[in-house]
Write a protein that holds these residues in place. Structure first.
Motif, PDB file in Angstrom:
ATOM      1  N   UNK A   1       1.428  -0.561 -14.801  1.00 55.48           N
ATOM      2  CA  UNK A   1       0.480  -1.078 -15.784  1.00 55.48           C
ATOM      3  C   UNK A   1       1.175  -1.784 -16.943  1.00 55.48           C
ATOM      4  N   UNK A   2       2.236  -1.205 -17.485  1.00 53.68           N
ATOM      5  CA  UNK A   2       2.926  -1.842 -18.609  1.00 53.68           C
ATOM      6  C   UNK A   2       3.710  -3.071 -18.179  1.00 53.68           C
ATOM      7  N   UNK A   3       4.283  -3.017 -16.973  1.00 54.37           N
ATOM      8  CA  UNK A   3       5.074  -4.136 -16.485  1.00 54.37           C
ATOM      9  C   UNK A   3       4.236  -5.220 -15.848  1.00 54.37           C
ATOM     10  N   UNK A   4       2.952  -4.958 -15.719  1.00 57.98           N
ATOM     11  CA  UNK A   4       2.019  -5.902 -15.120  1.00 57.98           C
ATOM     12  C   UNK A   4       2.456  -6.336 -13.728  1.00 57.98           C
ATOM     13  N   UNK A   5       3.029  -5.397 -12.992  1.00 58.63           N
ATOM     14  CA  UNK A   5       3.443  -5.659 -11.616  1.00 58.63           C
ATOM     15  C   UNK A   5       2.601  -4.802 -10.686  1.00 58.63           C
ATOM     16  N   UNK A   6       2.274  -5.372  -9.532  1.00 56.12           N
ATOM     17  CA  UNK A   6       1.412  -4.671  -8.594  1.00 56.12           C
ATOM     18  C   UNK A   6       1.866  -4.978  -7.168  1.00 56.12           C
ATOM     19  N   UNK A   7       1.777  -3.968  -6.309  1.00 60.70           N
ATOM     20  CA  UNK A   7       2.047  -4.148  -4.885  1.00 60.70           C
ATOM     21  C   UNK A   7       0.864  -3.569  -4.128  1.00 60.70           C
ATOM     22  N   UNK A   8       0.344  -4.347  -3.187  1.00 61.59           N
ATOM     23  CA  UNK A   8      -0.785  -3.884  -2.380  1.00 61.59           C
ATOM     24  C   UNK A   8      -0.487  -4.132  -0.909  1.00 61.59           C
ATOM     25  N   UNK A   9      -1.102  -3.300  -0.080  1.00 64.55           N
ATOM     26  CA  UNK A   9      -0.973  -3.457   1.361  1.00 64.55           C
ATOM     27  C   UNK A   9      -2.270  -3.037   2.025  1.00 64.55           C
ATOM     28  N   UNK A  10      -2.772  -3.886   2.905  1.00 62.40           N
ATOM     29  CA  UNK A  10      -4.055  -3.632   3.558  1.00 62.40           C
ATOM     30  C   UNK A  10      -3.959  -2.584   4.653  1.00 62.40           C
ATOM     31  N   UNK A  11      -2.770  -2.383   5.220  1.00 59.84           N
ATOM     32  CA  UNK A  11      -2.616  -1.461   6.326  1.00 59.84           C
ATOM     33  C   UNK A  11      -1.236  -0.809   6.252  1.00 59.84           C
ATOM     34  N   UNK A  12      -1.217   0.511   6.177  1.00 54.00           N
ATOM     35  CA  UNK A  12       0.054   1.230   6.085  1.00 54.00           C
ATOM     36  C   UNK A  12      -0.014   2.493   6.938  1.00 54.00           C
ATOM     37  N   UNK A  13       1.168   2.991   7.313  1.00 58.31           N
ATOM     38  CA  UNK A  13       1.248   4.224   8.084  1.00 58.31           C
ATOM     39  C   UNK A  13       2.597   4.863   7.830  1.00 58.31           C
ATOM     40  N   UNK A  14       2.688   6.159   8.055  1.00 60.82           N
ATOM     41  CA  UNK A  14       3.953   6.875   7.896  1.00 60.82           C
ATOM     42  C   UNK A  14       4.840   6.507   9.078  1.00 60.82           C
ATOM     43  N   UNK A  15       5.932   5.815   8.787  1.00 62.80           N
ATOM     44  CA  UNK A  15       6.863   5.404   9.835  1.00 62.80           C
ATOM     45  C   UNK A  15       7.848   6.523  10.167  1.00 62.80           C
ATOM     46  N   UNK A  16       8.212   7.293   9.137  1.00 66.80           N
ATOM     47  CA  UNK A  16       9.188   8.372   9.329  1.00 66.80           C
ATOM     48  C   UNK A  16       8.868   9.476   8.335  1.00 66.80           C
ATOM     49  N   UNK A  17       8.581  10.672   8.844  1.00 66.87           N
ATOM     50  CA  UNK A  17       8.282  11.767   7.912  1.00 66.87           C
ATOM     51  C   UNK A  17       9.521  12.193   7.141  1.00 66.87           C
ATOM     52  N   UNK A  18       9.268  12.840   6.026  1.00 64.60           N
ATOM     53  CA  UNK A  18      10.368  13.308   5.177  1.00 64.60           C
ATOM     54  C   UNK A  18      11.093  14.475   5.833  1.00 64.60           C
ATOM     55  N   UNK A  19      12.367  14.583   5.525  1.00 64.42           N
ATOM     56  CA  UNK A  19      13.142  15.750   5.974  1.00 64.42           C
ATOM     57  C   UNK A  19      12.602  16.994   5.283  1.00 64.42           C
TER      58      UNK A  19
ATOM     59  N   UNK B   1      -3.752   3.777   6.286  1.00 63.58           N
ATOM     60  CA  UNK B   1      -4.348   3.805   4.953  1.00 63.58           C
ATOM     61  C   UNK B   1      -3.910   2.556   4.184  1.00 63.58           C
ATOM     62  N   UNK B   2      -4.585   2.269   3.092  1.00 55.90           N
ATOM     63  CA  UNK B   2      -4.192   1.160   2.227  1.00 55.90           C
ATOM     64  C   UNK B   2      -3.179   1.670   1.203  1.00 55.90           C
ATOM     65  N   UNK B   3      -2.467   0.731   0.574  1.00 53.49           N
ATOM     66  CA  UNK B   3      -1.497   1.061  -0.467  1.00 53.49           C
ATOM     67  C   UNK B   3      -1.809   0.221  -1.697  1.00 53.49           C
ATOM     68  N   UNK B   4      -1.785   0.877  -2.855  1.00 51.99           N
ATOM     69  CA  UNK B   4      -1.989   0.179  -4.114  1.00 51.99           C
ATOM     70  C   UNK B   4      -1.068   0.814  -5.155  1.00 51.99           C
ATOM     71  N   UNK B   5      -0.037   0.074  -5.562  1.00 54.74           N
ATOM     72  CA  UNK B   5       0.928   0.554  -6.553  1.00 54.74           C
ATOM     73  C   UNK B   5       0.855  -0.386  -7.746  1.00 54.74           C
ATOM     74  N   UNK B   6       0.719   0.195  -8.927  1.00 58.99           N
ATOM     75  CA  UNK B   6       0.498  -0.610 -10.117  1.00 58.99           C
ATOM     76  C   UNK B   6       1.377  -0.119 -11.263  1.00 58.99           C
TER      77      UNK B   6
END
Length: 137
Positions: free
Chosen positions: A97-115, A90-95
């Motif tokens: 808004x107030x801090x005007x910072x953004x992180x995006x990723x074109x391809x992501x996957x669950x590397x390790x599931x949660x406990x 899946x893609x990732x888009x984290x924003x």
């Protein structure tokens, strides 16, 4: 006059593909770290220094969610799908808004599931997600 800045956790949005993440943990809930070495160096016998720059744009994203968050089910489905047929990306888009910072990723996957933890009260679940071609904007 001093500069005043404001942070509001409600102005941080996170989407995995078309899924809007909800049910964040009550403290730090998103951590993003470069998976590569950044820059490294070696020192020759005569003291000369040579640097190497890691070309990797892979990041490790850790997201902490409340135990009852619907996003836990989404991430578990994607993890299971990835193990089954390799189509759990899946893609990732984290924003922020107030801090005007953004992180995006074109391809992501669950590397390790949660406990899976249960107790007297609500617990947090931390998922580890690998993000390829990630970048801060």
């Amino acid at each position: 006059m001093s500069r005043v800045t404001t942070y509001n956790h409600r102005k941080v949005t996170c989407a995995f593909g078309r899924h809007m993440v909800s049910g964040f943990a009550d403290d730090s809930f998103i951590t993003i770290e470069a998976a590569g070495d950044g820059t490294s160096f070696v020192i020759g016998a005569d003291g000369e220094v040579a640097r190497s720059i890691d070309p990797s744009r892979v990041y490790t994203l850790k997201i902490a969610l409340l135990q009852a968050s619907s996003t836990n089910s989404y991430l578990q489905r994607m993890y299971d799908k990835d193990k089954d047929d390799g189509a759990g990306t899946f893609t990732v888009n984290i924003n922020d808004i107030l801090g005007r910072e953004k992180f995006v990723g074109a391809l992501a996957w669950v590397a390790k599931p949660a406990s899976w933890v249960r107790g007297k009260a609500q617990n947090n679940r931390e998922w580890e997600i690998a993000v390829a071609e990630g970048e801060f904007k």
